[in-house]
Design a protein around this motif. Sequence first.
Motif, short mmCIF file in Angstrom:
data_model
loop_
_atom_site.label_atom_id
_atom_site.label_comp_id
_atom_site.label_asym_id
_atom_site.label_seq_id
_atom_site.Cartn_x
_atom_site.Cartn_y
_atom_site.Cartn_z
N SER A 63 -33.22 14.14 -13.13
CA SER A 63 -33.09 15.46 -13.24
C SER A 63 -31.50 15.92 -12.82
O SER A 63 -31.11 14.99 -12.19
CB SER A 63 -34.01 16.37 -12.62
OG SER A 63 -35.53 16.01 -12.86
N LYS A 64 -31.18 17.02 -13.78
CA LYS A 64 -29.82 17.42 -13.33
C LYS A 64 -29.99 18.22 -11.98
O LYS A 64 -29.70 19.62 -11.96
CB LYS A 64 -29.09 18.11 -14.34
CG LYS A 64 -28.90 17.29 -15.68
CD LYS A 64 -27.91 17.65 -16.55
CE LYS A 64 -27.56 16.73 -17.62
NZ LYS A 64 -26.59 16.87 -18.40
N ILE A 65 -30.06 17.69 -10.87
CA ILE A 65 -30.27 18.40 -9.77
C ILE A 65 -29.67 17.42 -8.57
O ILE A 65 -29.87 16.30 -8.66
CB ILE A 65 -31.61 18.56 -9.52
CG1 ILE A 65 -31.91 19.70 -8.21
CG2 ILE A 65 -32.57 17.34 -9.50
CD1 ILE A 65 -33.29 20.02 -8.23
N PHE A 66 -29.15 18.02 -7.40
CA PHE A 66 -28.94 17.18 -6.18
C PHE A 66 -30.22 17.47 -5.38
O PHE A 66 -30.78 18.41 -4.86
CB PHE A 66 -27.83 17.97 -5.36
CG PHE A 66 -26.66 17.45 -5.91
CD1 PHE A 66 -25.89 16.43 -5.46
CD2 PHE A 66 -25.94 18.78 -6.68
CE1 PHE A 66 -24.42 16.35 -5.99
CE2 PHE A 66 -24.77 18.47 -7.41
CZ PHE A 66 -23.98 17.24 -7.07
N THR A 67 -30.63 15.91 -5.01
CA THR A 67 -31.80 15.64 -4.25
C THR A 67 -31.33 14.85 -2.99
O THR A 67 -30.03 14.54 -3.01
CB THR A 67 -32.98 15.08 -4.84
OG1 THR A 67 -32.41 13.90 -5.79
CG2 THR A 67 -33.58 15.99 -5.80
N ILE A 68 -32.09 14.83 -1.96
CA ILE A 68 -31.61 14.00 -0.81
C ILE A 68 -31.58 12.78 -0.76
O ILE A 68 -32.66 12.03 -1.38
CB ILE A 68 -32.75 14.40 0.32
CG1 ILE A 68 -32.96 15.88 0.71
CG2 ILE A 68 -32.35 13.83 1.68
CD1 ILE A 68 -33.65 16.20 1.52
N HIS A 69 -30.36 12.08 -0.38
CA HIS A 69 -30.35 10.62 -0.26
C HIS A 69 -30.80 10.06 0.97
O HIS A 69 -31.59 9.34 1.47
CB HIS A 69 -28.93 10.22 -0.64
CG HIS A 69 -28.59 8.80 -0.16
ND1 HIS A 69 -27.52 8.04 -0.69
CD2 HIS A 69 -29.39 7.56 0.01
CE1 HIS A 69 -27.47 7.00 -0.40
NE2 HIS A 69 -28.86 6.61 0.06
N GLY A 70 -30.34 11.14 2.21
CA GLY A 70 -30.93 10.67 3.46
C GLY A 70 -30.09 11.78 4.42
O GLY A 70 -29.21 12.32 4.11
N LEU A 71 -30.60 11.68 5.76
CA LEU A 71 -30.13 12.46 6.63
C LEU A 71 -29.75 11.22 7.77
O LEU A 71 -30.60 10.79 8.36
CB LEU A 71 -31.22 13.56 7.26
CG LEU A 71 -31.04 14.37 8.31
CD1 LEU A 71 -29.54 15.24 8.17
CD2 LEU A 71 -31.96 15.09 9.25
N TRP A 72 -28.59 11.35 7.79
CA TRP A 72 -27.92 10.19 8.44
C TRP A 72 -27.33 10.43 9.95
O TRP A 72 -26.10 11.09 9.91
CB TRP A 72 -26.83 9.39 7.77
CG TRP A 72 -27.55 8.92 6.50
CD1 TRP A 72 -28.66 8.83 5.92
CD2 TRP A 72 -26.59 8.30 5.51
NE1 TRP A 72 -28.81 8.17 4.82
CE2 TRP A 72 -27.40 8.04 4.45
CE3 TRP A 72 -25.26 8.32 5.35
CZ2 TRP A 72 -26.94 7.29 3.19
CZ3 TRP A 72 -24.91 7.60 4.10
CH2 TRP A 72 -25.55 7.31 3.13
N PRO A 73 -27.91 10.00 11.03
CA PRO A 73 -27.35 10.30 12.23
C PRO A 73 -26.05 9.40 12.27
O PRO A 73 -26.05 8.29 11.94
CB PRO A 73 -28.35 9.69 13.31
CG PRO A 73 -29.72 9.76 12.67
CD PRO A 73 -29.33 9.56 11.28
N SER A 74 -24.73 10.05 12.89
CA SER A 74 -23.82 9.35 12.60
C SER A 74 -22.87 9.70 13.95
O SER A 74 -23.17 10.72 14.54
CB SER A 74 -22.90 9.95 11.52
OG SER A 74 -23.67 9.92 10.29
#
Length: 224
Positions: free
Chosen positions: A54-65
Amino acid sequence: MAMLKLSVILIVLDFAFFPCLTTSIGQYDYFQMVYQWQPAYCVGRKDPCRIKPSKIFTIHGLWPSNFSDIPGDKCKGALFNDSLMSQDPTLVSELQRSWPDVGGGDDMGFWGRQWNKHGTCSEQTFGQIQYFQRADAIWNKAKMNITMILKNNKISAGGGKYNYTHIEGVIKRAIGDTPIIRCIWRKRAQLLHEVVTCWSQDGQNLIKCNSTQKCSSNFDIEFL
């Protein structure tokens, strides 16, 4: 005798430093909230996406950095537990919208890989459920809707090309802090792939991203 004393000193030093090494495992400075543009993600895969993007931004990840790197694969914690997710069907339903596995179609497997690689690094702050709740809550913030921010500023998907500074500036003005813009290359074009926003250690406050991982500013960015 001198050698014996030296050995004793080294052993004492080993024990003195060992707790510091073990307690540092899982420490992090901030979160990277990584949004991926589904069409570009699918173009960058070796295998076709199983789900039509879909033409949408979805989550790849929430990365502790850390400010020096992303400590993925370096943390030890409780592995992903499918049954915990099943106990909260509302959260699962939300994540299927905000954090789908477009590539393989296995949402639970995708979440599991992200938790095992990244989420465990923040276990001192969030349990498994709280980690996914925080990511979904950030994604649902109207102010953080990257898809609408670009659309409202006439940065339109469909092959248009845009300057890096322009895209960064539009998002910065909308959210109030500097994001990271990441690209992938296809032939001689760089495609808008990910937008990263950065958050405080407790995941509550937006902060400036300072990573150097970004698109090249020497080329226009194509937005599929």
